[in-house]
Design an enzyme around this catalytic site. Structure first.
Site, short mmCIF file in Angstrom:
data_model
loop_
_atom_site.label_atom_id
_atom_site.label_comp_id
_atom_site.label_asym_id
_atom_site.label_seq_id
_atom_site.Cartn_x
_atom_site.Cartn_y
_atom_site.Cartn_z
N HIS A 81 -54.11 -21.11 -44.37
CA HIS A 81 -53.91 -19.78 -44.97
C HIS A 81 -55.15 -19.51 -45.83
O HIS A 81 -55.73 -20.44 -46.39
CB HIS A 81 -52.65 -19.85 -45.84
CG HIS A 81 -52.18 -18.56 -46.39
ND1 HIS A 81 -52.77 -17.94 -47.47
CD2 HIS A 81 -51.14 -17.77 -46.04
CE1 HIS A 81 -52.11 -16.83 -47.75
NE2 HIS A 81 -51.12 -16.69 -46.90
N ASP A 128 -50.59 -27.73 -48.99
CA ASP A 128 -50.06 -26.39 -49.16
C ASP A 128 -48.66 -26.39 -48.53
O ASP A 128 -48.52 -26.40 -47.31
CB ASP A 128 -51.00 -25.40 -48.46
CG ASP A 128 -50.42 -23.99 -48.40
OD1 ASP A 128 -49.26 -23.79 -48.79
OD2 ASP A 128 -51.14 -23.09 -47.93
N GLN A 182 -44.94 -23.18 -46.60
CA GLN A 182 -44.03 -23.00 -45.46
C GLN A 182 -43.18 -24.23 -45.19
O GLN A 182 -42.39 -24.22 -44.24
CB GLN A 182 -44.82 -22.65 -44.19
CG GLN A 182 -45.51 -21.30 -44.21
CD GLN A 182 -44.55 -20.12 -44.34
OE1 GLN A 182 -43.35 -20.23 -44.06
NE2 GLN A 182 -45.06 -19.00 -44.79
N LYS A 213 -40.59 -17.52 -51.42
CA LYS A 213 -40.33 -17.82 -50.01
C LYS A 213 -39.13 -18.72 -49.84
O LYS A 213 -38.79 -19.13 -48.73
CB LYS A 213 -41.57 -18.48 -49.37
CG LYS A 213 -42.73 -17.50 -49.24
CD LYS A 213 -43.94 -18.11 -48.57
CE LYS A 213 -45.03 -17.05 -48.43
NZ LYS A 213 -46.29 -17.60 -47.90
N CYS A 265 -52.94 -13.63 -42.93
CA CYS A 265 -53.84 -14.37 -43.83
C CYS A 265 -54.41 -15.61 -43.14
O CYS A 265 -54.56 -16.67 -43.75
CB CYS A 265 -53.16 -14.77 -45.14
SG CYS A 265 -52.63 -13.38 -46.12
C1 LIG Z 1 -47.46 -17.53 -48.16
C2 LIG Z 1 -48.41 -18.65 -48.04
C3 LIG Z 1 -49.39 -18.88 -49.01
C4 LIG Z 1 -49.60 -17.98 -50.18
O1 LIG Z 1 -48.45 -17.85 -50.94
P1 LIG Z 1 -48.46 -16.78 -52.15
O2 LIG Z 1 -47.07 -16.84 -52.65
O3 LIG Z 1 -48.80 -15.47 -51.51
O4 LIG Z 1 -49.50 -17.23 -53.09
C5 LIG Z 1 -50.21 -19.96 -48.85
N1 LIG Z 1 -50.08 -20.79 -47.80
C6 LIG Z 1 -49.15 -20.60 -46.85
C7 LIG Z 1 -49.04 -21.58 -45.73
C8 LIG Z 1 -48.29 -19.52 -46.94
O5 LIG Z 1 -47.38 -19.33 -45.99
#
Ligand SMILES: *Cc1c(COP(=O)(O)O)cnc(C)c1O
Length: 431
Positions: A140, A218, A221, A244, A384
């Protein structure tokens, strides 16, 4: 253990066969009652943000109605209640991801800010000219751009792990082609938001740590959708967002290994993050408060606690199982559509609840617009993930993503809506 789940006998969210009682869960989400263009809402944009149950909405309102106060310094009753609720959420988050202590949990605004915090503090003091940072082509932008900036500033180098024909990481040259004596950081996504691939992060982290390389995952997800345990993964940092995972916007989490957090410089500075200030300078507060400058997002952090409670009651294994079933069903139905291109691995155990696809006859934006007329909310575009899209040779994809409240009937509605959109589009083009 986190998933020592109460049995279905006293848990209304669990059916006797051990699966999620989705009909019961749906009753907790007021937004699912609404109509869009006269049709029931079918919300399949969960990878962008999830909907919120009444428990979370009520926790937020309850804070403002009953005990709104600033935290940490107040000696009055409201301040104490607010402080306790805020710190209780920190402890809940720690338990939820298996962190050894609540001190490892730092509240920020979102995943993006969590990653920036690491780049600006740990990164600035540990990355130098010629050092290497290893990422993947599937990251991302939030796990790419902060490292590009850091590398530019420090004269460091980025290496990207590529992808194969199934949009899995191409680990042919791993680890030797990527991890060198100059590698200082491995920063990788756990589950791709663009195509849904689950990466073998545990194995990759272990390989990096054996070489003394710091690791960041990260988890934006993964944490919302499957059991994630930082001690099992062995990572140094994990970033994710409350919005999320049934929680409110404006709250993110950075988990950090305590030894690293203790020696890191603060990110932002000012109130709340100091222990002592003189006209000459300041001493920092202890971790985690050292990283939480200014009045934090108290209300939303507290409401996030209700989201963690909710997910814990469902059990993350069950959440994952439900999404696997939905994804598997949706894939089997989508594959019947003519000329469809579906991205990501075939093997369901290697993918999260995200399905990214393209229909050659309809631009994803047109498809998204037509589906919206049927009440079906999906996301279209680059998600993104511009470098990933470039690698796939497309400007964007259509993406449906699932969560705990989605049903098989909603998948049917999606397919039916795609059918109608295709028919309509062919008609329009013929005219
Ligand atoms: C949504 C997402 C982000 C960013 O999350 P934010 O809440 O917009 O900062 C980063 N990495 C992944 C894999 C995402 O799905």
């Amino acid at each position: 253990m986190r998933d020592s789940i109460p049995t279905h006998l006293n848990n209304p969210y669990i059916l006797p066969d051990g699966s999620l009682n989705v009909e019961r869960i749906r009753q907790d989400f007021p937004i699912l009652q609404r109509k869009v263009h006269g049709r029931p809402l079918v919300y399949l944009d969960n990878a962008a943000t999830s909907q919120k149950p009444v428990q979370v909405i009520d926790a937020l309102a309850d804070f403002y109605r009953r005990y709104n106060a600033n935290i940490h310094r107040a000696i009055h009753c409201l301040g104490e209640e607010a402080t306790n609720a805020y710190e209780e959420t920190r402890a809940k988050v720690a338990r939820f991801i298996g962190a050894p202590s609540p001190d490892c949990i730092i509240f920020v605004r979102n995943t993006t800010e969590a990653i920036n915090l690491v780049a600006y503090t740990w990164g600035r003091s540990h990355i130098g000219p010629g050092d290497e940072i290893v990422l993947t082509e599937m990251e991302h932008h939030s796990n790419m751009v902060p490292w590009q900036r850091l590398a530019q500033e420090k004269g460091a180098r980025l290496r990207y792990i590529g992808i194969n024909h199934e949009q899995c990481l191409d680990l042919d040259g791993w680890p030797h082609a990527y991890l060198t004596e100059r590698t200082k950081l491995l920063a990788i996504g756990h589950v791709s938001n663009g195509v849904g691939t689950i990466h073998p992060v545990k194995e990759m982290v272990a390989e990096a740590r054996r070489r003394g390389i710091v690791t960041l995952i990260d988890g934006a997800q993964s944490v919302p959708h499957m059991p994630v345990n930082v001690q099992d993964l062995g990572c140094d940092f994990l970033a994710f967002s409350a919005h999320k995972m049934l929680g409110p916007t404006g709250v993110g989490v950075l988990y950090g290994r305590l030894e690293l957090l203790v020696e890191m410089e603060p990110f932002l500075s000012g109130g709340e993050m100091i222990s002592r200030v003189t006209l000459e300078g300041a001493q920092w507060a202890h971790v985690p408060w050292k990283f939480e400058a200014g009045t934090p997002n108290i209300a939303d952090v507290i409401a996030f606690g209700a989201a963690i409670d909710y997910l814990s009651q469902l059990g993350m294994e069950r959440v994952r199982a439900h999404e696997m079933e939905l994804t598997s069903y949706a894939l089997s139905r989508l594959r019947q559509l003519e000329e469809i291109v579906i991205y990501g691995p075939q093997d369901i155990s290697q993918r999260g609840g995200v399905i990214s696809f393209n229909l050659p006859s309809i631009h994803p934006h047109d498809l998204g617009t037509l589906l919206d007329r049927f009440g079906v909310a999906i996301r279209t575009g680059h998600h993104c993930n511009q470098p990933l899209m470039r690698r796939l040779g497309v400007a964007g994809t259509a993406r449906a993503s699932f969560y705990v409240y989605n049903t098989f009937q909603e998948v049917d509605t999606l397919i039916e809506a795609i059918d109608r959109a295709q028919a309509r589009f062919r008609g329009d083009n013929a005219r």
